[in-house]
Design an enzyme around this catalytic site. Structure first.
Site: not given
Length: 451
Positions: A151, A260, A226, A358
């Site tokens: 997906k 990231c 992750e 973040e």
């Protein structure tokens, strides 16, 4: 139908059909049926298939690069030099690891120890490095003898369609690889909680990773995550400051700041903070927002209007908390597209939100430290632990500091990215590793046979 919007032109450039929980169930059922025959195929045949995938990706570099630029705004030069070559390297690294004997049996006392495939793997991937993260999951899973249901992000589904065509062209049988488009709350959750899915490999936000873990826990399936990061670039007092800062700005702004593992915190000696800030501003000013389809463009748009607004919100908060706005800000640099003005903050304190959360945009925080221990303390002061860097004129000193950083990867003096070394994070940056033999091991079960 899901519309794919070009973040530069704000125009629809494609559509895909959204999946449903019922469609997920049918796809998983087909995957279960395909597993016995695929898992029994020879390692040699799987290695050959993986090498064929790598060759096909490389041959279609321009097509993949243009597609990613159109659907998520990565600069075309970055796409052709990184977004496609990295996945090619990852695939070849997997093939090399299998060929080198990764699946060789071993003996411990009277036990024969062997690796076997897990079964049905659900791969849920992000939009920022779409091809890389799909290849990092699908290829090792297939090489290990698993069947895969992918997906992809609904923001970058066209790249997934291209990958599916490559897998079909090189001979992956029906049911061994399946692609289901859709949103996380519908298709992603249906996969994570499906009782016949044996493993979920997920890349995305930490918030979404928690949800995947909770759903997967109901059936005690394997989960690899992750997630987010807030990586620190630690510039020691003996480093070449100009070189370290320029490389650091480039890393923080790569892929439009949407990475990231980007070094979004620049840690410098307090006595050289102002000098480092001046260098950072000069370097960042060269990242002018523009059309990512042009080879000269270094900074494209955020992937969506909502993502742009989130980044601008972080910039507003940084200003409100008292960080020094040295470059950029909240103004829109271009009339069309979801662009963010490249931004640099100075005098950022560790407790500020821009130093803890973040941001996922072209925003750099320059942070002063007092001594080496203080630098390590600041670097380790977030909930994340994905990437990082150390710059020093003394390689032994840099290595010593790198070992003290609680993070999954550390680059010393701008060392090159390695697509066969383990990639993954500590703490809330996730669990498990991708790439090379360590990535392969995530998709296998260990069996002991006593004789």
């Amino acid at each position: 139908m899901i519309e794919v919007v070009n973040p530069t032109t704000e125009e629809v450039v494609g559509t895909v059909r959204a999946g449903t929980p019922g469609g997920v169930d049918e796809t998983v059922t087909r995957a279960v049926a395909a597993f016995p025959e695929w898992s029994a195929t020879s390692l040699d045949s799987r290695v050959a298939l993986v090498r064929a995938v790598a060759d096909a990706l490389e041959a279609r570099t321009e097509e993949f690069a243009a597609t990613m630029t159109a659907e998520m705004g990565t600069p075309i030069t970055f796409a052709s030099r990184v977004q496609v070559p990295n996945p090619v390297g990852i695939a070849r690294g997997v093939a090399d690891a299998v060929a080198a004997g990764f699946f060789d049996e071993s003996e411990i006392g009277n036990s024969l120890v062997l690796r076997e495939p897990i079964g049905v793997v659900a791969a849920i991937t992000p939009w920022n490095f779409p091809l890389q993260q799909m290849v990092a999951k699908v290829v090792p899973a297939l090489a290990a003898g698993n069947v895969v249901v992918l997906k992809p992000s609904e923001l970058a589904p066209l790249t997934a369609d291209l990958l599916a065509s490559v897998l079909s062209d090189v001979g992956v049988p029906p049911g061994v690889f399946s692609l289901v488009h859709g949103t996380g709350p519908v298709v992603g959750e249906a996969l994570a909680g499906h009782p016949l899915v044996d493993m979920v490999s997920f890349t995305g936000s930490t918030r979404a990773g928690r949800r995947v873990s909770a759903l997967a826990a109901e059936t005690v399936k394997r989960v690899a995550l992750e997630l987010g990061g807030k990586s620190a670039n630690v510039v020691l007092d003996d480093a070449d400051l100009t070189r370290a800062v320029k490389i650091g700005v480039g890393n923080a702004y790569m892929n439009n700041g949407q990475a990231c593992s980007a070094w979004t915190r620049l840690l410098v000696p307090a006595s050289r903070h102002d000098e480092a800030l001046e260098i950072a501003v000069a370097a960042a000013a060269k990242y002018e927002p523009g059309d990512p389809s042009l080879p000269s463009t270094r900074l494209g748009p955020a992937v969506t209007a909502a993502q742009r607004d989130r980044v601008v919100g972080h910039i507003e908060r940084g200003i409100a908390e008292g960080a020094k706005l040295a470059l950029g800000g909240t103004s829109r640099p271009l009339d069309r597209g979801f662009h963010v003005t490249p931004t640099v903050f100075g005098s950022v304190r560790p407790e500020m939100a821009i130093a803890q959360e973040e941001i996922f945009g072209p925003v750099l925080s320059v942070m002063p430290y007092e001594d080496e221990d203080d630098a390590v303390r600041i670097a380790n002061s977030t909930i994340y632990g994905l990437g990082g860097a150390v710059f020093s004129a003394d390689p032994a000193r840099a290595l010593s500091v790198a070992k003290r950083l609680r993070t999954g990867q550390v680059d010393i003096n701008g060392a090159a990215f390695n697509t066969s070394a383990p990639f993954g994070g500590y703490r809330q940056s996730g669990n498990g590793r991708e790439f090379g033999p360590h990535g392969l091991s995530e998709f296998t079960e260990l069996k002991s046979i006593q004789r």
